[in-house]
Design an enzyme around this catalytic site. Structure first.
Site, mmCIF file in Angstrom:
data_model
loop_
_atom_site.group_PDB
_atom_site.id
_atom_site.type_symbol
_atom_site.label_atom_id
_atom_site.label_comp_id
_atom_site.label_asym_id
_atom_site.label_seq_id
_atom_site.Cartn_x
_atom_site.Cartn_y
_atom_site.Cartn_z
ATOM 1 N N CYS A 333 23.817 52.598 -4.350
ATOM 2 C CA CYS A 333 24.396 52.065 -3.118
ATOM 3 C C CYS A 333 25.824 51.572 -3.369
ATOM 4 O O CYS A 333 26.709 52.361 -3.652
ATOM 5 C CB CYS A 333 23.496 50.995 -2.526
ATOM 6 S SG CYS A 333 23.839 50.668 -0.775
ATOM 7 N N HIS A 435 17.809 53.313 -2.253
ATOM 8 C CA HIS A 435 17.071 52.188 -2.824
ATOM 9 C C HIS A 435 15.606 52.601 -2.992
ATOM 10 O O HIS A 435 15.082 53.402 -2.221
ATOM 11 C CB HIS A 435 17.142 50.972 -1.910
ATOM 12 C CG HIS A 435 18.497 50.353 -1.836
ATOM 13 N ND1 HIS A 435 19.087 49.731 -2.911
ATOM 14 C CD2 HIS A 435 19.390 50.271 -0.810
ATOM 15 C CE1 HIS A 435 20.272 49.273 -2.557
ATOM 16 N NE2 HIS A 435 20.488 49.588 -1.285
#
Length: 493
Positions: A333, A435
């Protein structure tokens, strides 16, 4: 409000409210109750994306899984995600509604926040038998009580029998209990039906005189003495990373995670920590990188500020040199964005508008925008092994574009969706928006096996279960341990 409920509050932060609430969810679910967890307001950078694309605190997702139900945004109607400079992003019922500083938050969001809490509880009441509510911090913060959206206001609204949890491991437990009860209003104190002494280590009989005194002093029974269980339960606060053990006697691999100031979703690494042959070490950007088998840049809520800090401390250069020498680097991310060529924030979403040079290890350019992407994903891997199913979720405001390369084979899509990540041709530099990547057992093992091969170690079997099965076992173990030491009778109808 007519709804069966249990409230769990604590004398302090880190008393163990999340653990006790999670255990109660699993205990009651095993007894046949349809249970929903609830936390009116949570401040956390560990988030989860629900099936409808809403954000909630990761702890409430874990509690939903403990209850055997799907996470809903109504289980955490207000999520505050700190961004630095005393500001937070405000998320109400799963959707970002603004960014505000601490002084203005209650002025702007107290009333709409309480409406969201009421509406969420009313919705949960139509679908569940009982709601297990978790408070935050202490219910007796005198300077905050008049605007507390999480603790006794919720308990009074539900007329919920309330557990008061105290951490005895740090000392001062009896003073904490008595002091908290003294500071509660009579109406609030009347709702406290039992005290739970948490994180107890030692011989129970030595505690009995103190329990007898406390019950006589307060008129409230001690309904549980819970042994120290924190080491098997995922932390919610990044401060807990400072206390995590980094040494494993039989670890074959050493993986270093850079503990960025606004590290987000460090729960991504729980599956790595669960691997018996892997030691995960968290270091600050000011520490020496050393020579681990892999370096991970995690997610962050303030990508640009953390990038600048990495450059100022010399950690950025250390990671670049480590990668140039053949070391394995993974960015997730915000960490993925940092590994790119450039990050632009034309609207000043994260602070001051500008363009910032990344570590230039991956050929991506990122623009921070006001529109957040939050969604669950199911994809298929290209690397480190073709065709592995991978599930996870995205939460990011940046849009990353892959730049054309002279050598078309220099970098390849990590998954069947090129927008989710890249890996270089040597499989040394990896980046992904996903994630929960390591939750996928076969993918995790395949990635670790590449590191093992570099060390001349035998590969581990890749036909392993996903981390959720280990998590289920952990939740069962915690619930069983808590159930053996907690009397819930006064709290159930």
């Amino acid at each position: 409000m007519a709804m069966k409920s249990i409230m769990v509050v604590g004398t302090t932060s880190h008393a163990g409210k999340s653990l006790i609430s999670t255990a109660i969810c699993r205990i009651l679910s095993r007894r046949g109750w349809r249970v929903a967890p609830f936390k009116g307001q949570n401040m956390a950078l560990n988030a989860y994306v629900t099936a409808n694309g809403g954000e909630i605190g990761y702890a409430q997702a874990v509690q939903a899984w403990a209850a055997g139900v799907v996470p809903w945004v109504e289980m955490n109607p207000i999520l505050l995600k700190p961004q630095g400079d005393m500001t937070s992003q405000v998320i109400i019922r799963g959707r970002p509604v603004g960014r505000v500083n601490a002084a203005d938050y209650y002025e702007q969001y107290f009333e709409p926040g309480w409406r969201a809490i009421e509406e969420s509880l009313q919705h949960l009441a139509t679908e569940f038998d009982l709601v297990v509510c978790e408070g935050a911090g202490s219910p007796a913060e005198i300077n905050l009580k008049h605007r507390d959206l999480t603790n006794m206001r919720v308990a009074k609204y539900l007329n919920a029998p309330t557990l008061l949890v105290v951490d005895i491991d740090r000392g001062g437990a009896f003073a904490h209990v008595v002091g908290t009860l003294e500071l509660l209003d009579p109406e609030e104190r009347q709702l406290i039906k039992g005290v739970v002494i948490n994180k107890f280590r030692g011989q129970r009989s030595l505690l009995d005189p103190g329990i007898k005194w406390l019950e006589e002093r307060t008129g409230i029974p001690v309904v549980g003495v819970i042994p120290y269980l924190q080491e098997v339960f995922p932390a919610e606060d990044s401060l807990d990373l400072l206390e995590r053990k980094t040494h494993k006697a039989h670890a074959d691999l050493q993986i270093t995670v850079v503990r960025l100031p606004r590290i987000a979703n460090f729960t991504d690494f729980d599956p790595l920590e669960s691997e018996p042959t892997v030691a995960v070490k968290y270091i600050s950007p000011k520490q020496d990188l050393g020579h681990p088998d892999a370096v991970i840049l995690p997610g962050t809520k303030t990508t640009i500020a953390d990038l600048i800090l990495l450059q100022k401390t010399g950690m950025a250069e250390a990671i670049q040199n480590y990668a140039a020498s053949g070391g394995t680097v993974l960015g997730i991310c915000g960490g993925y964005q940092i590994l790119g060529q450039m990050i632009a924030d034309p609207e000043g979403i994260e602070g001051q508008a500008g363009r910032y040079q990344g570590l230039n290890l991956l050929p991506i350019r990122t623009v921070i925008t006001g529109q957040k992407i939050a969604r669950q994903r199911q994809v298929s891997s290209n690397f480190p092994q073709q065709g592995l199913p991978v599930n996870g979720f995205e939460i990011h405001q940046g849009r990353s574009r892959v730049e054309p390369q002279g050598d078309s084979q220099a970098f390849q899509p990590l998954f069947d969706d090129v927008n989710l990540g890249l890996v270089d041709s040597c499989q040394s530099v990896w980046g992904s928006y996903l994630h929960g990547l390591f939750d996928n057992g076969p993918w995790r093992r395949a990635w670790l096996n590449r590191l093992r091969q570099q060390r001349g170690l035998k590969s581990l079997p890749t036909g392993v279960a996903n981390y959720r099965e280990q998590r289920e076992q952990m939740l069962d173990n915690i619930a069983t341990e808590v159930e053996n030491h907690l009397d819930l009778t006064p709290f159930l109808p």
